[in-house]
Design an enzyme around this catalytic site. Sequence first.
Site, PDB file in Angstrom:
ATOM      1  N   HIS A  61       0.843  -1.187   0.000  1.00  0.00           N
ATOM      2  CA  HIS A  61       0.000   0.000   0.000  1.00  0.00           C
ATOM      3  C   HIS A  61       0.882   1.241   0.000  1.00  0.00           C
ATOM      4  O   HIS A  61       2.095   1.156   0.156  1.00  0.00           O
ATOM      5  CB  HIS A  61      -0.956   0.014   1.205  1.00  0.00           C
ATOM      6  CG  HIS A  61      -0.277   0.064   2.533  1.00  0.00           C
ATOM      7  ND1 HIS A  61       0.059  -1.068   3.231  1.00  0.00           N
ATOM      8  CD2 HIS A  61       0.132   1.117   3.282  1.00  0.00           C
ATOM      9  CE1 HIS A  61       0.651  -0.723   4.360  1.00  0.00           C
ATOM     10  NE2 HIS A  61       0.709   0.605   4.417  1.00  0.00           N
ATOM     11  N   ALA A  62       0.241   2.380  -0.176  1.00  0.00           N
ATOM     12  CA  ALA A  62       0.890   3.685  -0.067  1.00  0.00           C
ATOM     13  C   ALA A  62      -0.017   4.558   0.790  1.00  0.00           C
ATOM     14  O   ALA A  62      -1.164   4.209   1.063  1.00  0.00           O
ATOM     15  CB  ALA A  62       1.089   4.309  -1.451  1.00  0.00           C
TER      16      ALA A  62
END
Length: 139
Positions: A49-50
């Site tokens: 994820h970011a």
Amino acid sequence: MENKVINFKKIIDSRGSLVAIEENKNIPFSIKRVYYIFDTKGEEPRGFHAHKKLEQVLVCLNGSCRVILDDGNIIQEITLDSPAVGLYVGPAVWHEMHDFSSDCVMMVLASDYYDETDYIRQYDNFKKYIAKINLEKEG
């Protein structure tokens, strides 16, 4: 601030070693949240994820793991294996953690409290988000 390795000052004497972590000094933000990852399964990667705004510093307090960072232009691979080394992960950076050693304890220092709306959990959405940021910078 770009992703970077932070070498913490290590104080060593006959009693052992000590590393001090200080917000807005060797950590480039105010720390709002601390959590740690342990009892991992080496073959089970994490992350993927970011964050839109969140900044983090990853510190492997024990053991080791491999971290992959992708800012949409450059992909970096870093092995964390020392409690005297942190990895700054800025906003809008896709990150993955792989190959945890059986004794790995990963501490994460975060610039804000948990907020699900700050997460980008699909890589395709991350690439679109990066393209949008780049367009805004150009325009």
